[in-house]
Design an enzyme around this catalytic site. Structure first.
Site, mmCIF file in Angstrom:
data_model
loop_
_atom_site.group_PDB
_atom_site.id
_atom_site.type_symbol
_atom_site.label_atom_id
_atom_site.label_comp_id
_atom_site.label_asym_id
_atom_site.label_seq_id
_atom_site.Cartn_x
_atom_site.Cartn_y
_atom_site.Cartn_z
ATOM 1 C CG ASP A 1 -56.486 -29.212 50.865
ATOM 2 O OD1 ASP A 1 -56.351 -28.696 51.994
ATOM 3 O OD2 ASP A 1 -56.583 -30.445 50.688
ATOM 4 C CD1 TRP B 1 -55.647 -37.468 51.319
ATOM 5 C CD2 TRP B 1 -57.042 -35.739 51.626
ATOM 6 N NE1 TRP B 1 -56.137 -37.537 52.600
ATOM 7 C CE2 TRP B 1 -57.000 -36.492 52.814
ATOM 8 C CE3 TRP B 1 -57.848 -34.601 51.590
ATOM 9 C CZ2 TRP B 1 -57.724 -36.153 53.938
ATOM 10 C CZ3 TRP B 1 -58.565 -34.261 52.705
ATOM 11 C CH2 TRP B 1 -58.505 -35.023 53.877
ATOM 12 C CE LYS C 1 -52.166 -34.499 58.271
ATOM 13 N NZ LYS C 1 -52.275 -35.653 57.462
ATOM 14 C CB ALA D 1 -53.319 -30.215 54.632
HETATM 15 C C1 LIG Z 1 -54.323 -32.854 51.251
HETATM 16 C C2 LIG Z 1 -55.030 -32.796 52.549
HETATM 17 N N1 LIG Z 1 -55.967 -31.862 52.741
HETATM 18 C C3 LIG Z 1 -56.632 -31.755 53.890
HETATM 19 C C4 LIG Z 1 -56.390 -32.600 54.934
HETATM 20 C C5 LIG Z 1 -57.233 -32.367 56.146
HETATM 21 O O1 LIG Z 1 -56.865 -32.843 57.328
HETATM 22 P P1 LIG Z 1 -57.672 -32.615 58.674
HETATM 23 O O2 LIG Z 1 -59.123 -32.643 58.390
HETATM 24 O O3 LIG Z 1 -57.226 -33.733 59.521
HETATM 25 O O4 LIG Z 1 -57.252 -31.281 59.199
HETATM 26 C C6 LIG Z 1 -55.420 -33.607 54.794
HETATM 27 C C7 LIG Z 1 -55.129 -34.575 55.866
HETATM 28 O O5 LIG Z 1 -54.551 -35.609 55.698
HETATM 29 C C8 LIG Z 1 -54.714 -33.698 53.574
HETATM 30 O O6 LIG Z 1 -53.769 -34.613 53.359
#
Ligand SMILES: Cc1ncc(COP(=O)(O)O)c(C=O)c1O
Length: 397
Positions: free
Chosen positions: A211, A130, A246, A213
């Site tokens: 991570d 990401w 999400k 999410a």
């Molecule tokens: C792989 C991944 N990690 C972490 C996040 C963190 O998202 P947020 O800060 O919106 O909670 C995202 C959001 O798109 C993600 O795709």
């Protein structure tokens, strides 16, 4: 003096949003931005979350500071959701945890904590990963390197190559792993892969940094974390960054949680003060609102059931769009093999087409996706599957 700094180029995904907005083609399809959408293209508030908002509104009687941990019921709830309510690690009080502003906040505080622990750490991320992982980790002052991950020829994980790299690591290394629903590729590690990664971590001493999410948007709430739980039950120490953006649809409420697994309750107590101190130096404490809602949804039996059903329905919809798209691609006789679309998990897929083909899809068919050819499968709907497949046939042959 302020004119010393140049204007930065626009973020390419944000550029895609404005191009899409200005496109007048009624058939336009937005597969760019990574948010869940329903059949009507709307990112609705989940019903269980809506009800929790009302309950919270009725009971909230103060806006005083929430405290450094965040909403305690939220933090406890997330520990159980990720590691399982029977987790020995939780029962032994080996987890330090705080609520954070989204998953990004968890990743940033987690990275700064790692930097405090050992400024020589190298954080290994999957190739590709990401895009936001890089600035989040780098701005904490850590070195980043990549391990091989995605095999473009199969659309799956090249685990042999990944494992070969992991076997060479040591205690000065941290390995960032996507808990499930890999962003951007959709290619996930199998349970056997998680077992091997666990062995490697124990052999070499690298620190796993997970991570997660998209829990619940792949194969199910429990299934999606089976690998993470296996790892957590066996390694002494690890870091987990979670997001409720999400799976609770709380994107703008910035709701996440950082969990640090330590070797003993005593260490966890010390680390708790360290992560609170990192947060204090950045933003003092997390916004509380999203945490209150998740706390209610996780602990109210009826809302919990309703949320799980809604989340299941979202995951099922994405799966059926994957199958629908592949069927249409086959019906159109596209020569390239896209079978991997139904194997990949979660909201994203890498189509594996060239940047020129991506541009042609945008210019000639108003189908928008990231230059890497990552698509947000949830951006599809049953009405546009045939159109998208026809466009792929014209562009890819
Ligand atoms: C792989 C991944 N990690 C972490 C996040 C963190 O998202 P947020 O800060 O919106 O909670 C995202 C959001 O798109 C993600 O795709």
């Amino acid at each position: 003096m302020f004119d010393r700094l140049p204007e930065l180029p626009a973020d390419s995904l944000l550029g895609l949003i404005s191009m899409f907005r200005d496109d007048t083609n009624p058939k336009k399809v937005d597969l760019g931005v990574g948010v869940y959408r329903d059949e009507a293209g709307h990112t609705a508030i989940m019903k269980a979350v809506q009800k929790a908002q009302q309950m919270h509104l009725d009971q909230e009687d103060s806006k005083t500071y929430i405290g450094p941990v965040g909403v305690p019921g939220f933090v406890e709830g997330i520990k159980g959701l990720v590691l399982g309510n029977d987790s020995a690690t939780i029962k032994d009080n080996r987890i330090a945890a705080i609520q954070t502003p989204g998953g990004c906040g968890a990743l940033r505080v987690g990275s700064e904590f790692l930097k405090r622990l050992n400024s020589d750490f190298t954080v290994w991320v999957s190739d590709p990963t990401w895009a936001n992982h890089i600035p989040l980790i780098r701005s904490a002052g850590l070195t980043i390197k990549t391990y091989p991950y995605f095999d473009t020829s199969t659309g799956a994980v090249n685990f042999d190559a990944m494992d070969e790299q992991l076997a060479k690591l040591g205690p000065n290394d941290v390995v960032l792993l996507h808990g499930c629903c890999h962003n951007p590729t959709g290619a996930d590690l199998s349970f056997d892969h998680w077992k091997t990664i666990t062995e490697r971590a124990l052999e070499t001493g690298f620190i796993p940094y997970v991570d997660i999410a998209y829990q619940g948007l792949g194969d199910g709430l429990e299934e999606d974390v089976a690998g993470v739980r296996y790892l957590s039950e066996r390694v002494p120490e690890m870091v987990i960054a979670t997001s409720c953006s999400k799976n609770f649809g709380l994107y703008r409420e910035r709701t996440g949680c950082l969990l640090i697994q330590t070797e003993s309750a005593q260490t966890a107590k010390a680390i708790q003060t360290q992560i609170q101190d990192v947060a204090r130096a950045n933003y003092s404490m997390s916004p509380a609102y999203g945490g209150f809602l998740v706390d209610i949804v996780l602990h109210n039996e009826a809302l919990n059931r309703e949320w799980k059903e809604e989340l299941d329905a979202m995951a099922t919809r994405v799966k059926s769009l994957r199958h629908g798209l592949l069927e249409q691609i086959k019906a159109q006789g596209v020569s390239q093999n896209f079978d991997f679309i139904t194997e990949q998990k979660g909201m994203f897929s890498y189509l594996g087409i060239s940047k020129e083909q991506v541009t042609q899809l945008r210019n000639d068919f108003s189908i928008y996706m990231a230059d890497s050819s990552r698509i947000n499968v949830a951006g599809l709907n049953t009405q546009c599957l045939e159109y998208v497949a026809q466009a792929l046939k014209k562009v890819c042959g």
